[in-house]
Design an enzyme around this catalytic site. Structure first.
Site, PDB file in Angstrom:
ATOM      1  N   LYS B  26      20.835  -3.121  -7.467  1.00 32.27           N
ATOM      2  CA  LYS B  26      22.142  -2.499  -7.316  1.00 32.27           C
ATOM      3  C   LYS B  26      22.967  -2.669  -8.591  1.00 32.27           C
ATOM      4  CE  LYS B  26      23.835  -2.603  -3.218  1.00 32.27           C
ATOM      5  NZ  LYS B  26      23.947  -3.544  -2.116  1.00 32.27           N
ATOM      6  N   ARG B  96      28.601  -7.798  -2.812  1.00 28.89           N
ATOM      7  CA  ARG B  96      27.308  -7.393  -2.231  1.00 28.89           C
ATOM      8  C   ARG B  96      26.164  -8.148  -2.897  1.00 28.89           C
ATOM      9  NH1 ARG B  96      27.958  -1.033  -1.059  1.00 28.89           N
ATOM     10  NH2 ARG B  96      30.180  -0.926  -1.534  1.00 28.89           N
ATOM     11  N   GLY B 105      17.414  -9.586   5.914  1.00 27.29           N
ATOM     12  CA  GLY B 105      17.702 -10.992   6.121  1.00 27.29           C
ATOM     13  C   GLY B 105      18.731 -11.509   5.133  1.00 27.29           C
ATOM     14  N   MET B 107      22.302 -11.502   3.110  1.00 27.45           N
ATOM     15  CA  MET B 107      23.659 -11.055   3.353  1.00 27.45           C
ATOM     16  C   MET B 107      23.851  -9.747   2.624  1.00 27.45           C
ATOM     17  SD  MET B 107      27.321 -12.437   2.310  1.00 27.45           S
ATOM     18  CE  MET B 107      27.585 -10.992   1.289  1.00 27.45           C
ATOM     19  N   ARG B 349      19.893   4.901  -6.166  1.00 27.34           N
ATOM     20  CA  ARG B 349      18.563   4.290  -6.183  1.00 27.34           C
ATOM     21  C   ARG B 349      17.556   5.392  -5.898  1.00 27.34           C
ATOM     22  NH1 ARG B 349      19.278   0.746  -0.632  1.00 27.34           N
ATOM     23  NH2 ARG B 349      19.820   2.482   0.702  1.00 27.34           N
ATOM     24  N   HIS B 465     -16.734  -0.464  15.529  1.00 23.75           N
ATOM     25  CA  HIS B 465     -17.586   0.727  15.485  1.00 23.75           C
ATOM     26  C   HIS B 465     -16.761   1.988  15.685  1.00 23.75           C
ATOM     27  CE1 HIS B 465     -20.295   3.750  17.319  1.00 23.75           C
ATOM     28  NE2 HIS B 465     -21.108   3.339  16.354  1.00 23.75           N
ATOM     29  N   ARG B 627     -29.022   3.555   2.311  1.00 26.93           N
ATOM     30  CA  ARG B 627     -29.285   2.183   2.740  1.00 26.93           C
ATOM     31  C   ARG B 627     -30.416   2.190   3.754  1.00 26.93           C
ATOM     32  NH1 ARG B 627     -24.644  -0.947   5.876  1.00 26.93           N
ATOM     33  NH2 ARG B 627     -25.304   0.401   7.563  1.00 26.93           N
ATOM     34  N   SER B 774     -24.029  -2.658  -4.704  1.00 27.44           N
ATOM     35  CA  SER B 774     -22.948  -2.027  -3.964  1.00 27.44           C
ATOM     36  C   SER B 774     -22.335  -3.109  -3.088  1.00 27.44           C
ATOM     37  CB  SER B 774     -23.501  -0.882  -3.115  1.00 27.44           C
ATOM     38  OG  SER B 774     -22.460  -0.317  -2.363  1.00 27.44           O
ATOM     39  N   THR B 777     -18.247  -4.886   1.486  1.00 31.26           N
ATOM     40  CA  THR B 777     -17.143  -5.820   1.724  1.00 31.26           C
ATOM     41  C   THR B 777     -16.807  -5.968   3.202  1.00 31.26           C
ATOM     42  OG1 THR B 777     -15.667  -4.009   1.110  1.00 31.26           O
ATOM     43  CG2 THR B 777     -16.126  -5.681  -0.557  1.00 31.26           C
ATOM     44  N   CYS B 841     -18.895  -0.071  -0.968  1.00 36.64           N
ATOM     45  CA  CYS B 841     -19.114   0.883   0.110  1.00 36.64           C
ATOM     46  C   CYS B 841     -18.590   0.364   1.428  1.00 36.64           C
ATOM     47  CB  CYS B 841     -20.596   1.246   0.214  1.00 36.64           C
ATOM     48  SG  CYS B 841     -21.630  -0.157   0.636  1.00 36.64           S
ATOM     49  N   TYR B 861     -17.684   2.801  -9.140  1.00 32.91           N
ATOM     50  CA  TYR B 861     -17.252   3.787  -8.138  1.00 32.91           C
ATOM     51  C   TYR B 861     -16.835   3.095  -6.850  1.00 32.91           C
ATOM     52  CZ  TYR B 861     -21.755   3.150  -5.795  1.00 32.91           C
ATOM     53  OH  TYR B 861     -22.814   2.614  -5.140  1.00 32.91           O
TER      54      TYR B 861
END
Lengths: 890, 890
Positions: B26, B96, B105, B107, B349, B465, B627, B774, B777, B841, B861
């Site tokens: 601000k 402010r 949260g 002021m 803003r 799934h 795979r 590959s 994860t 992947c 990739y």
């Protein structure tokens, strides 16, 4: 110019025992024996570096090799007054491989090399024994033919059989010189037929053929596999030993023998072994003639000891025995030959021995001053101690094996088959010895496992529930015997085409995994004073503390008896399965509200407190690590529908509600589910009750004995720092409450298991909230490998067999994966908090190889099942010595 | 001397927009606006460094602060010709907070500070409006009382209500100056009663009270929690802005308003906003009076636009709008006040906007030359694209929510409830729109999921799934709606006290996870040309390639349509569930011998080959990563007993044998079981068949098109190098066979998933046997956390709520744990093989935050479900720009 060949014997010893890497074990020891004045036939060793150079150089020998071999051979000729290939006085040699460690698959031995159609006559003349000469020749063709020329050994045996048939005799000994002549002729024809070339007559060609065969065998399939399995680098190579032949088969003043400088089964300090008059090496082990004892004292009626038959040679051998032990500081396994009353030493090496013998020999030798205490500690294989602590099957007893599973918990046990824990308990109370047979066990079976003499399961691995609990209790266990089918309905097990019913007797060998029908005689363990002595010596040098995994007073007592220095893992959930408590546990699980759960937990509190009172009393002054509730709640619910109904009735609960709750709680992968601190975070009241029980018990013992324990409260399955912070705050709050209520304060610690990869990876942050880490390597192994220990049985044995994994990673820590994370966590944790206490409480805590790893990472303690404590103490001492430590008393 | 206070306005602008870290958002923008000549009431900003110093120094302000504040305040007084605390011409200020990022949260605002019992009269005199003055005073007491003195706001409202009751009026506007005077008196008494102190009359004390409240609120509970959840360091601190008040509520020539420089819902380039005559800031949003439109063009009958009401101020504002956009290069959200026809800017803003608006604004601004293409690419939140690609619920439509689950796959869908995949298919074939409702889905449900408009499950998480498959198909899905109970038997679902039966209609919002009874009107997505333009610009700058996870021709087509550059994950097992094939699959599983398995696999071969032919044709010239079989075999067997019987009959198998086999195959933790390459090692014939299908298809396409694909064959679940070596050898052998048979050769690669911690830890060794890695994860997250994605639903939401985990790690990659292993593996792999191809992947391949991580680790990739491809393209472009890349076209 590189030196490729090292001579030994006849006053020129270029090698020594220290040169094992260069000369191989056999060559190094031949040189060593010769150099300390023992009678060794002269010879030479072609070094392991030749082997390496040979393979690096497209299977070409180094340029200087032939010349060096010729020189060394000439020296041998001079020394013994014979000439290689000479028709009158031919020198014969043996050619043997000799790697750093003995290795199956390698070419072993060719004897009598140098014989051909001419030199055989020379040998006959020189020895005055044509039969001996022709027998030697045929032996040579046979050995050379099979190991160098790769001719199937049956082809040789057929020819001998044919001659015997012709001659109408049964034994080789009945064949004459003439007969052996015929055999030799037959051999030569056959070899030419098979190989397409005549059997080599040129001794030079024979010699280089044999040398080439030794080097060639270094890279054969079997040797390669063996090396991969035992982590032996290809680059080590093998040596080749060429040595003048001496003959134990030239007449009745000749002999050959194999002996140990002490008794390899008991360790007793006596000369132990056997010999044969007029025989060559392989005859002693071939079993055609019965070998005779060495000493007159050991001779039974009808036997003729060497002491009696050849007193001079024997006396010299007794001298040699003393010299060797004094020189090598260890029990030796030796081979000798007596040729015309003259003793020759052909080999010495450290002798293999039983567990009991290794213990006795180590302690005796230390007392005799041959070795020091530290050396004694290093001489005993810790795994061997297991044998000494449990009954074993009498090796001479008859047996009828029906299946083989995993050797999950050592010892032997014999009893009647029962298929349920309740029956096990009932029959055991009547004094019957029972074997509990289950497809797999669960925590509900613990009372039956306690009651049984042994446990047999058809599913699960080395760290299945049955295996872990059995080891903890010291019960023999065979686990995952997949070839056995158990049918609870018909109360029978099927294996090896047989059906055995409940009440029939079986015997288990937990050390081998074998299962036998009927009773097999057993030998009870005798723990000698040597055991205590060795343990005392071990304790002097070890750095790692040894604790036990224990929950019950019985386990805790056992642990102390075996020298545990505290409890490293008290699994509180094991305390929940007691019939007195399980009702309240289930009520807690069924409760729909926190209030309901708290009411049920209040009923459990007095039981838990009493558990801890007992443990703290037994472990007075020692640390006790208590893991808060870990397993998913559904483990405490019954599985079968009728059981659910029963339990519902007992609890006064609705059976439908019960089923719904059980269904709600069921998980696809319980190992990765709602367990560990995830329970503590979502149901804080459970951990609060447990903390209260611990602190109230600690305060009570403190007031009672003025020696309060130091509870180490352990939060399981932490993956995020915040989980530990939240649960730790609960524990601290309860501690303050109890201390305020009782007006008494005890010191305590709060730490965490490191059992998830993520915890290891962020250990620096977790360490800020932890007083200690305990590596839970069971679960860490499961997550690092993505391998459920309950399911791995389907492929893990194949993996170990195929060498994909060198060992079962649940038994011996996987240093590359699991170990890498342990190391990362230890470094990160200590980086933040240098005095962070580190321990291990997985099953690996009792495995010697894993204990070595723990020492190398700098852990403070290992914790293992009570019966493994002595093993761990010894392994810890060895690890300290190996890492250059062990000078605590210096 | 440190500078703690920065002035702005009235010709002294010490800050700028670049100083956001020091001055907060601000304050920085107020200074910026003032310095470009916009009318900003003068004031000053106390820096964030004061906040930091305050906390570091035991809540003490820096010594020089008071003096600097006094100086800055004096400057404001001079500038506006008023004096703080002066009884005649009092200066009033607003106070402010202003952190770097706006934070709930904290002021917020105190207006009219400086009023007291004396200055209120001065204000009344100066403004000529006593009612305005007393209303301002009570507003000040109310704001100061609640935010600074922590008095419950109800207490203030009660007093106003009391006065209104007394006066018999309903609206605040009906109260007179006298009434507000009474309210003020009541407020002061009440504040003294609650706080024990009189309401502060000293303006200095008021000012420091407000400043202290702002700094104090930086550390309150809510702010702390918010910071933890959003990774905002405590050390950032907040600034405080003190500014001369201007009044929009001093009469009908005054106004206040909030507007956007473009339409934030559509992005249209028009001036958008609302204002109120004679009002103070909070009145616009309070909803007591109806705000009016800005421009006459947008005014509806009865409305009075600012353009019409205040033409001069409006014209100035239109100028300001252009100035701000030109200056900030972005759409602005502004606040203004008109006091006696004079315009003042109180805030600017960057404006929040819808997905559609963000796209349009970015592309428009780039075309207008306000920003360049790269900047446009960075302006659109990739996640927002998801909204643009799927139907959404009409925000104005009526709805009746019955439950909320996880927003598992975006888009809205409406249809009749069906409880089985077969019924879904049957009713869909008749043209009905159906929603498939399941407790959870399994691969057997795929045909029903395809047939359904949307999927609802009551169990499972964001990577269950149902979620994964639905996203892959582009079907909306709400997963894990735990408050819904599904009863298959009675064909009903219970939720929120209602029961809905099969055949009744429900609506899903896959973007929010909400479930509604009945039909909710929907808006179909319209993909504008702007979308294509932005994607084109994104493709110019990104480095990461984007591939899709796809198995079917439909998926592959979708993927190409969305710009996928190949297939990164073709899960061959999905091909096994087709009714034509599942029989052969089950026959293979039931076979007791290798021969039996080979016979069944031979039946599967033509199907698999056909699958690959289709894929290779669609992906001509692009890489296709396949795979090999991954899931445990029991996934292909039916579960219920009657199904087993059915299948047994179809196969002509013994139902008992079938049950036995199913029991044999069942696993305690299938995720960690006999799957992935463990199948390939133990049943080589399966991988051999798959490899043959791949190579035969590749050869056929090569011969057909002369443009053979480059199959990348991927071995799943490798933990040990040897597993890859063994399976790779199988694949290579089959390749050579097929090439020899066909006389045609295709280039291919063999690589592995890195989806187990161990694989990451030994990646250097694995890299020696791999052409590519590959990162899987999904499984890596499961093992690193020890967290089953199927079971995590029970506690993961609690964990995310409590801030134990910042986000669901199955949605956005866990950088500290999973990411650490990915980094280790990438570094170790590339260390051995610098050109090792690396991709991802897992589901994370479509998540923008995870894509940023992939860019930072240098992957080649990402691969994601087809519908996420545009998201991934944009995120990859942004990641490249963020890492300083993106100059591919420069």
């Amino acid at each position: 110019m590189s030196k490729w060949v090292y001579s030994f014997g006849a006053g020129r010893n270029e090698g020594s025992a220290q040169m094992r890497n260069l000369l191989g074990g056999k060559g190094a020891n031949l040189a060593e024996m010769a150099s300390i004045g023992l009678p060794v036939p002269p010879g030479f060793t072609i070094t392991t570096e030749v082997c390496t150079a040979y393979y690096e150089n497209g299977r070409q020998y180094p340029a200087e090799l032939r010349e060096q071999v010729a020189e060394a051979l000439a020296r041998v000729e001079t020394a013994v007054g014979l000439k290689f290939g000479d028709h009158q006085k031919p020198l014969l040699v043996s050619v043997r491989s000799g790697a750093r460690v003995s290795m199956p698959g390698m070419m072993d031995t060719v004897l009598n090399l140098g014989l051909n159609d001419q030199t055989v006559d020379g040998l006959a003349n020189a020895s005055g024994d044509a039969r001996f000469a022709w027998d030697s020749y045929r032996r040579f063709i046979q050995m050379f033919g099979s190991v160098v020329l790769d001719v199937d050994h049956h082809r040789f045996e057929e020819i001998i059989e044919h001659v015997k048939l012709d001659r109408g005799v049964l034994e080789d000994t009945e064949l004459t010189a003439q007969d052996w002549h015929r055999v030799v002729a037959g051999y030569k024809d056959m070899v030419e037929e098979v190989t397409g070339e005549p059997f080599p007559q040129d001794p030079e060609a024979q010699l280089w053929g044999a040398i080439g065969a030794v080097f060639g065998s270094w890279m054969n399939q079997r040797a390669n596999t063996y090396r991969r399995l035992h982590d032996i680098p290809e680059s080590w190579g093998t040596a080749v030993n060429v040595q003048a032949m001496v003959f134990g088969n030239m007449g009745s003043d000749c002999a050959t023998g194999v002996c140990f400088t002490r008794d390899p089964s008991t360790g007793e300090n006596i000369f132990y072994g056997e010999y044969l008059i007029n025989a060559q090496g392989e005859d002693v082990v071939a079993g055609i003639r019965t070998p005779q004892p060495m000493s007159e004292a050991r001779a039974k009626p009808g036997e003729r000891s060497m002491e009696a038959a050849m007193p001079a040679a024997y006396a010299e051998l007794v001298q040699v025995r003393a010299t060797l032990e004094k020189h090598y500081h260890d029990m030796q396994d030796i081979e000798f030959t007596v040729q015309q009353n003259k003793l020759y030493m052909l080999q010495t090496r450290n002798g293999k021995r039983t567990a009991a013998a290794s213990l006795k020999i180590a302690v005796d030798m230390a007392r005799e001053g041959l070795i020091d205490e530290k050396e004694a500690v290093q001489r005993v294989n810790p795994a061997a101690l297991d044998q000494l602590l449990h009954p074993t099957l009498d090796p001479s007893a008859k047996r009828s094996a029906i299946a083989k599973g995993l050797p999950a918990s050592p010892g032997a046990a014999c009893g009647v088959i029962v298929f349920s824990a309740d029956e096990a308990e009932a029959r055991a109370q009547k004094g019957e010895a029972v074997i509990l047979v289950r497809i797999e066990t669960s925590p509900e079976d613990i009372h039956g496992m306690h009651a049984a003499k042994g446990i047999l399961t058809t599913r699960g691995g080395m760290t299945s529930h049955a295996a872990v609990v059995a080891r903890g209790m010291g019960r023999p266990c065979v686990a995952g015997a997949g070839s056995i089918t158990v049918d609870y309905a018909s109360q029978a097990l099927m294996a090896g085409g047989r059906t055995l019913r409940g009440g029939e007797t079986i015997t288990l060998d937990g050390a081998t995994g074998e299962v036998f029908a009927g009773t097999v005689a057993m030998i009870e363990p005798k723990l000698s004073g040597d055991f205590a002595t060795l343990m005392e010596w071990a304790d002097k040098v070890r750095r790692l503390k040894v604790r036990a995994n224990a929950e019950t007073p019985v386990d805790a007592d056992t642990a102390r008896k075996f020298g545990a220095e505290g409890i490293g893992l008290c699994r509180t959930e094991h305390m929940f399965f007691d019939p007195e408590r399980i009702g309240a546990v289930r009520q807690m699980i069924m409760a729909e509200t926190e209030q309901g759960r708290r009411a049920a937990l209040a009923r459990l509190l007095p039981f838990q407190r009493a558990d801890f009172l007992d443990l703290f009393r037994i472990m007075a002054g020692l640390p006790v690590t208590i893991r808060l509730l870990d397993p998913p709640l559904h483990e405490f619910l019954p599985h079968a529908e009728h059981e659910l109904a029963e339990v519902a009735e007992t609890l006064g609960a609705d059976v439908e509600a019960m089923k719904r709750r059980a269904a709600e709680l069921s998980e696809a992968n319980p190992m990765l589910g709602h367990r560990g601190c995830r329970l503590g975070v979502t149901f804080p009241e459970i951990y609060e009750m447990q903390a209260r029980a611990i602190f109230e018990a600690a305060v009570a013992i403190g007031k009672e004995t003025h020696k309060a324990p130091v509870p180490e409260i352990m939060i399981p399955l932490v993956a995020m720092t915040r989980e530990l912070e939240i649960t730790r705050a609960m524990v601290d709050k309860v501690a303050q409450q109890v201390f305020a209520e009782s007006g008494y304060h005890v010191t305590y610690q709060v730490g965490t298991m490191i059992e998830l990869p993520r915890a290891a990876l962020i250990a620096d942050r977790i360490a800020e909230a932890a007083d200690f880490f305990s590596f839970g390597t069971n679960d860490l192994t499961q997550t690092v490998f993505g391998l459920s220990r309950d399911d791995a049985g389907k492929f893990l044995p194949t993996y170990v067999e195929k060498g994909i994994l060198p060992k079962d990673p649940f038994v011996s820590i996987d240093i590359d994966g699991v170990g890498a994370l342990v190391r990362i966590a230890a470094e990160k944790g200590r980086g933040v908090k240098p005095d962070l206490k580190l321990g291990i409480c997985g099953e690996h805590g009792g495995d010697p190889a894993s204990i070595h790893f723990c020492e190398s990472v700098g852990l403070d303690y290992v914790s293992c099942s009570p019966y493994r404590v002595p093993v761990a103490r010894l392994a810890a001492a060895q690890a300290a010595l190996a890492s250059g430590g062990g000078d605590r008393t210096a």
